[in-house]
Design a protein around this motif. Sequence first.
Motif, PDB file in Angstrom:
ATOM      1  N   ILE A 162      27.784  45.889  42.836  1.00 20.27           N
ATOM      2  CA  ILE A 162      27.804  44.705  41.962  1.00 20.27           C
ATOM      3  C   ILE A 162      28.538  43.560  42.658  1.00 20.27           C
ATOM      4  O   ILE A 162      28.069  42.413  42.658  1.00 20.27           O
ATOM      5  CB  ILE A 162      28.471  45.039  40.610  1.00 20.27           C
ATOM      6  CG1 ILE A 162      27.567  45.969  39.791  1.00 20.27           C
ATOM      7  CG2 ILE A 162      28.768  43.772  39.822  1.00 20.27           C
ATOM      8  CD1 ILE A 162      28.211  46.495  38.527  1.00 20.27           C
ATOM      9  N   ASN A 163      29.678  43.864  43.253  1.00 20.20           N
ATOM     10  CA  ASN A 163      30.426  42.826  43.977  1.00 20.20           C
ATOM     11  C   ASN A 163      29.599  42.233  45.111  1.00 20.20           C
ATOM     12  O   ASN A 163      29.647  41.029  45.377  1.00 20.20           O
ATOM     13  CB  ASN A 163      31.733  43.393  44.521  1.00 20.20           C
ATOM     14  CG  ASN A 163      32.867  43.316  43.520  1.00 20.20           C
ATOM     15  OD1 ASN A 163      32.844  42.517  42.584  1.00 20.20           O
ATOM     16  ND2 ASN A 163      33.877  44.144  43.698  1.00 20.20           N
ATOM     17  N   ARG A 164      28.828  43.094  45.792  1.00 17.75           N
ATOM     18  CA  ARG A 164      28.072  42.620  46.947  1.00 17.75           C
ATOM     19  C   ARG A 164      26.957  41.630  46.555  1.00 17.75           C
ATOM     20  O   ARG A 164      26.614  40.745  47.337  1.00 17.75           O
ATOM     21  CB  ARG A 164      27.476  43.797  47.718  1.00 17.75           C
ATOM     22  CG  ARG A 164      28.443  44.395  48.742  1.00 17.75           C
ATOM     23  CD  ARG A 164      27.792  45.487  49.562  1.00 17.75           C
ATOM     24  NE  ARG A 164      27.742  46.736  48.829  1.00 17.75           N
ATOM     25  CZ  ARG A 164      28.754  47.603  48.746  1.00 17.75           C
ATOM     26  NH1 ARG A 164      29.900  47.342  49.358  1.00 17.75           N
ATOM     27  NH2 ARG A 164      28.630  48.736  48.066  1.00 17.75           N
ATOM     28  N   VAL A 165      26.384  41.796  45.374  1.00 21.19           N
ATOM     29  CA  VAL A 165      25.279  40.900  45.001  1.00 21.19           C
ATOM     30  C   VAL A 165      25.722  39.781  44.062  1.00 21.19           C
ATOM     31  O   VAL A 165      24.930  38.917  43.699  1.00 21.19           O
ATOM     32  CB  VAL A 165      24.122  41.686  44.329  1.00 21.19           C
ATOM     33  CG1 VAL A 165      23.537  42.681  45.294  1.00 21.19           C
ATOM     34  CG2 VAL A 165      24.564  42.365  43.034  1.00 21.19           C
ATOM     35  N   SER A 166      26.992  39.775  43.675  1.00 25.12           N
ATOM     36  CA  SER A 166      27.465  38.749  42.740  1.00 25.12           C
ATOM     37  C   SER A 166      27.356  37.354  43.350  1.00 25.12           C
ATOM     38  O   SER A 166      27.609  37.155  44.535  1.00 25.12           O
ATOM     39  CB  SER A 166      28.923  39.022  42.349  1.00 25.12           C
ATOM     40  OG  SER A 166      29.021  40.179  41.543  1.00 25.12           O
ATOM     41  N   VAL A 167      27.001  36.410  42.517  1.00 21.93           N
ATOM     42  CA  VAL A 167      26.883  35.011  42.923  1.00 21.93           C
ATOM     43  C   VAL A 167      28.090  34.256  42.376  1.00 21.93           C
ATOM     44  O   VAL A 167      28.427  34.386  41.205  1.00 21.93           O
ATOM     45  CB  VAL A 167      25.582  34.397  42.372  1.00 21.93           C
ATOM     46  CG1 VAL A 167      25.549  32.895  42.612  1.00 21.93           C
ATOM     47  CG2 VAL A 167      24.375  35.064  43.013  1.00 21.93           C
ATOM     48  N   VAL A 168      28.740  33.487  43.229  1.00 20.99           N
ATOM     49  CA  VAL A 168      29.884  32.680  42.796  1.00 20.99           C
ATOM     50  C   VAL A 168      29.363  31.360  42.246  1.00 20.99           C
ATOM     51  O   VAL A 168      28.639  30.628  42.931  1.00 20.99           O
ATOM     52  CB  VAL A 168      30.861  32.431  43.958  1.00 20.99           C
ATOM     53  CG1 VAL A 168      32.028  31.564  43.486  1.00 20.99           C
ATOM     54  CG2 VAL A 168      31.381  33.760  44.503  1.00 20.99           C
ATOM     55  N   MET A 169      29.732  31.066  41.005  1.00 20.39           N
ATOM     56  CA  MET A 169      29.255  29.866  40.336  1.00 20.39           C
ATOM     57  C   MET A 169      30.162  28.669  40.654  1.00 20.39           C
ATOM     58  O   MET A 169      31.338  28.842  40.996  1.00 20.39           O
ATOM     59  CB  MET A 169      29.209  30.102  38.832  1.00 20.39           C
ATOM     60  CG  MET A 169      28.437  31.354  38.433  1.00 20.39           C
ATOM     61  SD  MET A 169      26.714  31.316  38.945  1.00 20.39           S
ATOM     62  CE  MET A 169      26.037  30.156  37.757  1.00 20.39           C
ATOM     63  N   PRO A 170      29.646  27.445  40.523  1.00 28.85           N
ATOM     64  CA  PRO A 170      30.473  26.257  40.790  1.00 28.85           C
ATOM     65  C   PRO A 170      31.748  26.212  39.962  1.00 28.85           C
ATOM     66  O   PRO A 170      32.788  25.766  40.445  1.00 28.85           O
ATOM     67  CB  PRO A 170      29.526  25.099  40.432  1.00 28.85           C
ATOM     68  CG  PRO A 170      28.164  25.642  40.663  1.00 28.85           C
ATOM     69  CD  PRO A 170      28.233  27.087  40.272  1.00 28.85           C
ATOM     70  N   THR A 171      31.676  26.673  38.708  1.00 31.70           N
ATOM     71  CA  THR A 171      32.880  26.655  37.876  1.00 31.70           C
ATOM     72  C   THR A 171      33.950  27.582  38.438  1.00 31.70           C
ATOM     73  O   THR A 171      35.146  27.298  38.330  1.00 31.70           O
ATOM     74  CB  THR A 171      32.535  27.073  36.436  1.00 31.70           C
ATOM     75  OG1 THR A 171      31.757  28.274  36.464  1.00 31.70           O
ATOM     76  CG2 THR A 171      31.755  25.988  35.721  1.00 31.70           C
ATOM     77  N   SER A 172      33.524  28.691  39.039  1.00 29.65           N
ATOM     78  CA  SER A 172      34.486  29.600  39.661  1.00 29.65           C
ATOM     79  C   SER A 172      35.115  28.956  40.888  1.00 29.65           C
ATOM     80  O   SER A 172      36.311  29.110  41.142  1.00 29.65           O
ATOM     81  CB  SER A 172      33.809  30.921  40.047  1.00 29.65           C
ATOM     82  OG  SER A 172      33.432  31.650  38.904  1.00 29.65           O
ATOM     83  N   LEU A 173      34.305  28.236  41.657  1.00 31.39           N
ATOM     84  CA  LEU A 173      34.842  27.527  42.816  1.00 31.39           C
ATOM     85  C   LEU A 173      35.869  26.490  42.376  1.00 31.39           C
ATOM     86  O   LEU A 173      36.959  26.389  42.956  1.00 31.39           O
ATOM     87  CB  LEU A 173      33.710  26.838  43.581  1.00 31.39           C
ATOM     88  CG  LEU A 173      32.645  27.738  44.222  1.00 31.39           C
ATOM     89  CD1 LEU A 173      31.524  26.878  44.789  1.00 31.39           C
ATOM     90  CD2 LEU A 173      33.247  28.608  45.311  1.00 31.39           C
ATOM     91  N   ILE A 174      35.545  25.723  41.345  1.00 32.31           N
ATOM     92  CA  ILE A 174      36.455  24.679  40.863  1.00 32.31           C
ATOM     93  C   ILE A 174      37.740  25.295  40.327  1.00 32.31           C
ATOM     94  O   ILE A 174      38.854  24.863  40.666  1.00 32.31           O
ATOM     95  CB  ILE A 174      35.768  23.834  39.769  1.00 32.31           C
ATOM     96  CG1 ILE A 174      34.590  23.057  40.363  1.00 32.31           C
ATOM     97  CG2 ILE A 174      36.768  22.874  39.111  1.00 32.31           C
ATOM     98  CD1 ILE A 174      33.689  22.418  39.323  1.00 32.31           C
ATOM     99  N   GLY A 175      37.603  26.316  39.463  1.00 29.54           N
ATOM    100  CA  GLY A 175      38.787  26.957  38.899  1.00 29.54           C
ATOM    101  C   GLY A 175      39.673  27.560  39.969  1.00 29.54           C
ATOM    102  O   GLY A 175      40.907  27.450  39.913  1.00 29.54           O
ATOM    103  N   THR A 176      39.044  28.188  40.970  1.00 31.97           N
ATOM    104  CA  THR A 176      39.818  28.814  42.049  1.00 31.97           C
ATOM    105  C   THR A 176      40.605  27.771  42.841  1.00 31.97           C
ATOM    106  O   THR A 176      41.796  27.955  43.112  1.00 31.97           O
ATOM    107  CB  THR A 176      38.881  29.591  42.984  1.00 31.97           C
ATOM    108  OG1 THR A 176      38.198  30.599  42.243  1.00 31.97           O
ATOM    109  CG2 THR A 176      39.660  30.238  44.122  1.00 31.97           C
ATOM    110  N   ILE A 177      39.950  26.681  43.196  1.00 28.02           N
ATOM    111  CA  ILE A 177      40.641  25.642  43.975  1.00 28.02           C
ATOM    112  C   ILE A 177      41.766  25.012  43.166  1.00 28.02           C
ATOM    113  O   ILE A 177      42.888  24.825  43.672  1.00 28.02           O
ATOM    114  CB  ILE A 177      39.647  24.571  44.460  1.00 28.02           C
ATOM    115  CG1 ILE A 177      38.683  25.171  45.490  1.00 28.02           C
ATOM    116  CG2 ILE A 177      40.379  23.377  45.043  1.00 28.02           C
ATOM    117  CD1 ILE A 177      39.349  25.740  46.730  1.00 28.02           C
ATOM    118  N   LEU A 178      41.525  24.694  41.910  1.00 30.91           N
ATOM    119  CA  LEU A 178      42.562  24.054  41.098  1.00 30.91           C
ATOM    120  C   LEU A 178      43.784  24.944  40.925  1.00 30.91           C
ATOM    121  O   LEU A 178      44.908  24.453  40.796  1.00 30.91           O
ATOM    122  CB  LEU A 178      41.996  23.676  39.723  1.00 30.91           C
ATOM    123  CG  LEU A 178      41.041  22.475  39.690  1.00 30.91           C
ATOM    124  CD1 LEU A 178      40.484  22.284  38.287  1.00 30.91           C
ATOM    125  CD2 LEU A 178      41.742  21.211  40.150  1.00 30.91           C
TER     126      LEU A 178
END
Length: 804
Positions: free
Chosen positions: A430-446
Amino acid sequence: MANGADPIQTDILGKDWSIVSLNFTPTSVSSFGSPDTPSRHSRDLITASFTHFRDDPFSFLREISLHYSGTGWRAYDAPIGQKVFYKGFSEEMKARVLRSPMLVRKLRELAERRVAVEEGMGLFEGEIGSGRSAARRCEVERQLGEVTDRIVDDMICKFESKGFIRGAYFLVVQLLARAYHQGIHVSTHEIHHLRHIAALAAPRHQSLIFLPCHRSHIDYVSLQVICYRLGLTLPVVVAGDNLNFPLVGPFLQHAGAMYIRRTFAGDEVYTATVQAYIDTLLTQGYNFECFIEGGRSRTGKLLPPKFGILSFILDSILSGRVKDAYVIPVSTQYDKVIETEAYVSELLGIPKVKENLWDFLSSSKFLNLNMGRVDVRFHEPWSLRDFVESQIVKAAAESTAPAGTPVDRDAPEVRLRVLRSLGYRVLGDINRVSVVMPTSLIGTILLTLRGRGVGMSELVRRIEWLRGRIRAKGGRVADFGALDTEMVVERGLEVLGGLVGRVDGLAEETFYAVDRFQLSFYRNMVIHLFISETIVAAAMYTRVKQGGGPSNQRVEYRNLLEQVAFLSQLFRGEFVFPTEGIKTNLEKTVRGLQDDGVINVGPPAAAATTTAADGGDGGDGGSGIGYVELSEQERRCGRENFDFYCFLIWPFIESSWLAGVAIIGLTPPEGMDDVWVGLTQAQDMAQLMGKTLYHQGDLSYFEAVNKETLKNAFQRFQEEGILLVRGSKAAARCHIAPEWMPKWGDEGRIAEGGRLWAFVERIAVSRREGKNRRDNASVSTRVLGLAARCGRELFNQDSFLSYS
């Protein structure tokens, strides 16, 4: 062949494949998304042909008529797989379950055991022959049969009406398209391959077992919609019987829900009935779905696997009753999860409000959310039989029994090994095929930047860096066509809404995290990709935080290995780690950070090299590495990449540290050495302490008071033998193990020192420094005083105590 459809697509969808193709037009190559490979193209299955009545009433009414008449793919006439949705399906399925040889044997065994007990009680004394006991046995079997009959009625799904499923599909799509206005996206390559595998499995009566992650109620709805849309037989979905209430319960049951109780340990009739039903489904080749994590993840990251339903599936294979089935791990990712506000309330200890799917779906809030999109990804299907056999071979190879001795497949330790391997294999997939969404990118950076806020240009720069790191780690980023990064970020910020604040009237538009706790849900969807790097960074931080020149912050490799091993053990129940082993994984991670320019790697000292030449490993684990340190490049950029990895793991380190301090507070007052306190109350005390320490500045992250993370930390202390626990669930009581018990010092204070103190200090050396950074010990007198005071209050609450 129209529109380039392959033979399977044309055969199944026939003349209306052109209609389907309108929704399946591949997006253009993305400047934002994943690498340009066929497996990365995404397609929207929901909103491509969706129309609102108010926007285009004629198209809307036409779509309704097409669904009502069952035109083309909407008819669902020939799905790939076993025949479903016909009158009498439920009765046929029920009869098969009740005729199951395994279930019949079990009911006969239970009846015989009951009669034997009654004979032992002397209830048949004076009876001539065995006629009375035989009659009694038949009567008990009949009664058990009636119980089983009712259980099956409540449990089985009822694929009865094709008209119902067509209407249900239309209704659900209307709701989904309003909530997730950018649709449900799937990978072109993955769905073509999935249909191919389904076509191979159907004539062999082999089931497709979908094992998705679970973050939202939308998970099972979206997968059913996808299977319907692709022309696959809908899977039977394991669901908790809490959803089986008027109106919604029957609706879900006719759409594929299989209801089971939350707990049924010890109920042999119910257990056997569940096993018989699963056997029947898998023997006949019906598709099946259950959530590998059990319940929904409230934290955003994958939970450890739950083995309940998996054990039934495994028993079907090991017993030989089922020949084989295909396992399909599924990842469902969201721009925004509808339930996160409720999750935050639960994790902060606010009593859970009983929820149901009807309230969830019927709320006006759900109908107009504009929450972005959902991305569903399917891992390559694999044979369950082949996996089980490979694990049996491994067990035989590692066995201490004489060579050639066959492995006892029914041995508990063998079954447990296969079951655990199966669960963690699925999580890894599941981890290998998971797609990172833009909201996850934004939340992670903030949440991984120092300072109050960040400008748009810097936010875009760091998101592009993170996207590149995700790709380098083999991860995937959602495909958004030809949109540039800034436009995708704007869309993500719009979806996140009030979670991110915007300050206008400045020289540059500036953003900041408003609700860090809720944003941490989206950050946690990324952390699995970098867990090795975060552990190494936290271990290095023990020296980096001391400041000074590069030589002062240098970490000897042997010391790094020791702290990495300690932290990896600490979080073994929290994250899924690579399986190569600690030394191999550490060396690979260090070399990777070196290649990225984050750290420098130095050779072992001459003396250590000589030791290694004499037969030892020189303290470097055989890696040829003597020390690691921050690179000059990383120092010049303000440690931004190194800090990124630290910020990812620090909330979890703080939570473990908080649990340790709270457990120190469980030191019994004088005269109460034999008192055990309630485990739930001890965890609540830890959360209360955490909130207090956060507001007083001794805790840097409010996410550290997360109820689930604290519970996992307490579990880790229990596994270490530090905390003794007896009883189960709400009745569980805990006590510090005698060999770990702290001492009381002068003036009613818990004395510093001892094994538990040292263990908590070892966690603390990797946590982010708070206001007590200049204290000699991180578990300062002030913090210990609060722990002792909270612990005393807990011991004074008689209702939570028990005595050994």
